[in-house]
Scaffold this active site. Structure first.
Site, short mmCIF file in Angstrom:
data_model
loop_
_atom_site.label_atom_id
_atom_site.label_comp_id
_atom_site.label_asym_id
_atom_site.label_seq_id
_atom_site.Cartn_x
_atom_site.Cartn_y
_atom_site.Cartn_z
N ARG A 1 0.82 -1.22 0.00
CA ARG A 1 0.00 0.00 0.00
C ARG A 1 0.86 1.27 0.00
O ARG A 1 0.50 2.27 0.64
CB ARG A 1 -0.92 0.04 1.23
CG ARG A 1 -2.02 -0.98 1.23
CD ARG A 1 -3.00 -0.73 0.08
NE ARG A 1 -4.22 -1.45 0.31
CZ ARG A 1 -4.36 -2.76 0.07
NH1 ARG A 1 -3.37 -3.46 -0.42
NH2 ARG A 1 -5.51 -3.35 0.32
N GLU B 1 -4.45 4.72 6.13
CA GLU B 1 -4.24 4.44 4.70
C GLU B 1 -4.54 5.66 3.80
O GLU B 1 -3.70 6.01 2.97
CB GLU B 1 -5.08 3.24 4.26
CG GLU B 1 -4.77 2.83 2.85
CD GLU B 1 -5.57 1.64 2.38
OE1 GLU B 1 -5.14 0.52 2.59
OE2 GLU B 1 -6.63 1.84 1.77
N SER C 1 -10.52 0.51 3.67
CA SER C 1 -9.70 0.34 4.87
C SER C 1 -9.17 1.71 5.29
O SER C 1 -8.52 2.39 4.50
CB SER C 1 -8.49 -0.55 4.59
OG SER C 1 -8.92 -1.82 4.17
N1 EPU Z 1 -10.25 -9.40 10.91
C1 EPU Z 1 -10.78 -9.43 12.19
N2 EPU Z 1 -11.67 -8.46 12.52
C2 EPU Z 1 -12.05 -7.50 11.67
C3 EPU Z 1 -11.50 -7.48 10.37
C4 EPU Z 1 -10.59 -8.46 10.02
O1 EPU Z 1 -10.45 -10.29 13.00
O2 EPU Z 1 -12.88 -6.67 12.05
C5 EPU Z 1 -9.32 -10.48 10.53
C6 EPU Z 1 -10.00 -11.46 9.58
O3 EPU Z 1 -10.68 -12.44 10.26
C7 EPU Z 1 -8.83 -12.01 8.80
C8 EPU Z 1 -7.86 -10.84 8.76
O4 EPU Z 1 -8.27 -9.94 9.77
O5 EPU Z 1 -8.20 -13.05 9.48
C9 EPU Z 1 -7.81 -10.19 7.41
O6 EPU Z 1 -9.10 -9.69 7.07
P1 EPU Z 1 -9.57 -9.49 5.55
O7 EPU Z 1 -9.19 -10.66 4.74
O8 EPU Z 1 -10.99 -9.05 5.57
O9 EPU Z 1 -8.67 -8.33 5.00
P2 EPU Z 1 -8.15 -7.00 5.66
O10 EPU Z 1 -6.76 -7.20 6.15
O11 EPU Z 1 -9.17 -6.46 6.63
C10 EPU Z 1 -7.14 -6.20 3.40
C11 EPU Z 1 -7.08 -4.93 2.61
C12 EPU Z 1 -8.41 -4.67 1.89
C13 EPU Z 1 -8.68 -5.85 0.98
C14 EPU Z 1 -8.73 -7.12 1.83
C15 EPU Z 1 -8.89 -8.36 1.00
C16 EPU Z 1 -5.53 -3.45 3.73
C17 EPU Z 1 -5.35 -2.24 4.57
N3 EPU Z 1 -6.78 -3.81 3.47
O12 EPU Z 1 -8.11 -6.02 4.41
O13 EPU Z 1 -8.24 -3.51 1.10
O14 EPU Z 1 -9.91 -5.69 0.30
O15 EPU Z 1 -7.47 -7.27 2.53
O16 EPU Z 1 -7.71 -8.65 0.33
O17 EPU Z 1 -4.53 -4.04 3.32
C18 EPU Z 1 -8.50 -1.13 1.15
O18 EPU Z 1 -7.27 -1.04 1.05
O19 EPU Z 1 -9.24 -0.10 1.21
C19 EPU Z 1 -9.12 -2.44 1.25
C20 EPU Z 1 -10.41 -2.59 1.46
#
Ligand code: EPU
Length: 339
Positions: A165, A335, A239
């Site tokens: 990012r 972000e 995010s």
């Molecule tokens: N998780 C939690 N609680 C929450 C949210 C997430 O425990 O409230 C845990 C999930 O259970 C999982 C882990 O965190 O084990 C990762 O969650 P998820 O796969 O939903 O992805 P994320 O890390 O929350 C990132 C990107 C998103 C992208 C998703 C899918 C960043 C900052 N965000 O989110 O990107 O869509 O992966 O690949 O890297 C964005 O940049 O605006 C964005 C939405």
């Protein structure tokens, strides 16, 4: 080129907050972009290039300068071989429309980044990524106007300094370049497992075993619709925080208290910890602070429910950043960029 004055920027950013721009203009060709930039520089007026406004936060005092809305369109196939298709995309194109188009051409490479709001020109700035793909994986080069040197330049992936990012456009070169087009090399080969866990889970529950760019796009759009609020209905920037990157020793230490803390090995003794998980453990998920809701389905997302100022957002951010710092001794990073 028409220049408007005193334009409320909150109508142009998806968080729907912040003060006015002193000047605003739309550009739809590289020549217009160059002219607008050169005029501003000659007159000593500050400049900001805005795409879809989905990764930009505006301060209450607004912007005492010229905001240029990049509307440069274009989708051109530069090269086609049996294995690859190289496309050049105008920076003002809507990112998701570009993804849709490449999926309709049955090309692999950006289909997992379906549904990301914003323009194609904003994609390299934060090296967008989702569901196992990131822009840097298919990126060839971009064309940009170098505002300082007053010349068009071509920058390759190395020049852009991509990492998680991040890129030079958010760091040492912030404000220097106005992106004109982005060139990507996509693949003819069908997408192959392993897929991102949530995508695989969707395939399993829907009995999908034939993998095409279209089925991945459909899966991602369904997952996103469930987890991420639509910015048109509930103002947000996706995010709001980056996932945290910590060292091995920190992880070892934290796992003594939090044995189930998830972490992805990045190599070189560094780990990515999901900030959504960290925030959830603090108990803030779903709560409302200063009109800002911490999304109940993904704590990484802040939704502007009834905040009326940047100050409200800043106060809510402090609640979240402070709680994570107090609980984990990790300082999480925002972000979206601030104007
Ligand atoms: N998780 C939690 N609680 C929450 C949210 C997430 O425990 O409230 C845990 C999930 O259970 C999982 C882990 O965190 O084990 C990762 O969650 P998820 O796969 O939903 O992805 P994320 O890390 O929350 C990132 C990107 C998103 C992208 C998703 C899918 C960043 C900052 N965000 O989110 O990107 O869509 O992966 O690949 O890297 C964005 O940049 O605006 C964005 C939405």
């Amino acid at each position: 080129m028409e220049v408007h004055t005193n334009i409320p920027l909150k109508n142009y950013v998806t968080m729907h907050l912040g003060g006015p721009a002193r000047f605003m203009t739309d550009v739809s060709t590289p020549e217009e972009l160059k002219q607008a930039c050169d005029n501003a520089i000659t007159r000593g007026v500050a400049l900001f290039i805005l795409g879809g406004g989905s990764n930009t936060i505006v301060h209450d005092e607004g912007f005492n300068g010229l905001v240029i809305r990049n509307r440069i369109l274009g989708f051109e196939v530069l090269e086609k071989t049996p294995a690859n298709t190289t496309v050049r995309i105008g920076a003002g194109e809507d990112w998701d429309k570009v993804v849709q188009r490449t999926v309709e051409m049955n090309l692999t490479g950006i289909e997992a980044m379906s549904g990301i709001p914003g323009t194609a020109g904003a994609a390299p700035v934060q090296n967008i990524g989702a569901y196992g793909q990131e822009l840097a994986d298919t990126f060839v080069e971009l064309q940009a106007y170098d505002i300082e040197q007053q010349t068009m330049v071509t920058l390759n992936a190395n020049d852009c300094g991509f990492s998680y990012r991040d890129s030079i456009f958010r760091n040492e070169s912030q404000g220097r370049y106005a992106i004109v087009s982005v060139t990507l090399r996509l693949y003819s080969e069908a997408p192959k497992p392993p897929f991102y866990a949530a995508v695989q889970e969707y395939f399993d529950t829907h009995g999908i075993t034939l993998y095409t760019p279209q089925v991945i796009r459909d899966a991602v759009l369904a997952i996103r619709a469930d987890k991420l609020p639509d910015p048109k209905q509930r103002p947000n920037t996706g995010s709001f925080f980056k996932n945290a990157i910590i060292e091995q020793w920190q992880l070892d230490e934290l796992r003594k208290t939090w044995p189930s803390m998830p972490a992805y090995d990045l190599g070189e003794k560094r780990f990515k910890v999901p900030t959504g998980w960290l925030i959830e453990q603090t108990g803030l998920k779903g709560t409302l602070h200063h009109g800002i809701r911490i999304h109940d389905k993904n704590a990484l997302v802040l939704i502007n429910e009834s905040a009326s100022s940047y100050q409200d957002l800043s106060s809510a951010r402090e609640v979240v950043v402070g709680a994570v710092r107090d609980t984990f001794r990790i300082t999480i990073e925002q972000e979206p960029l601030e104007l």
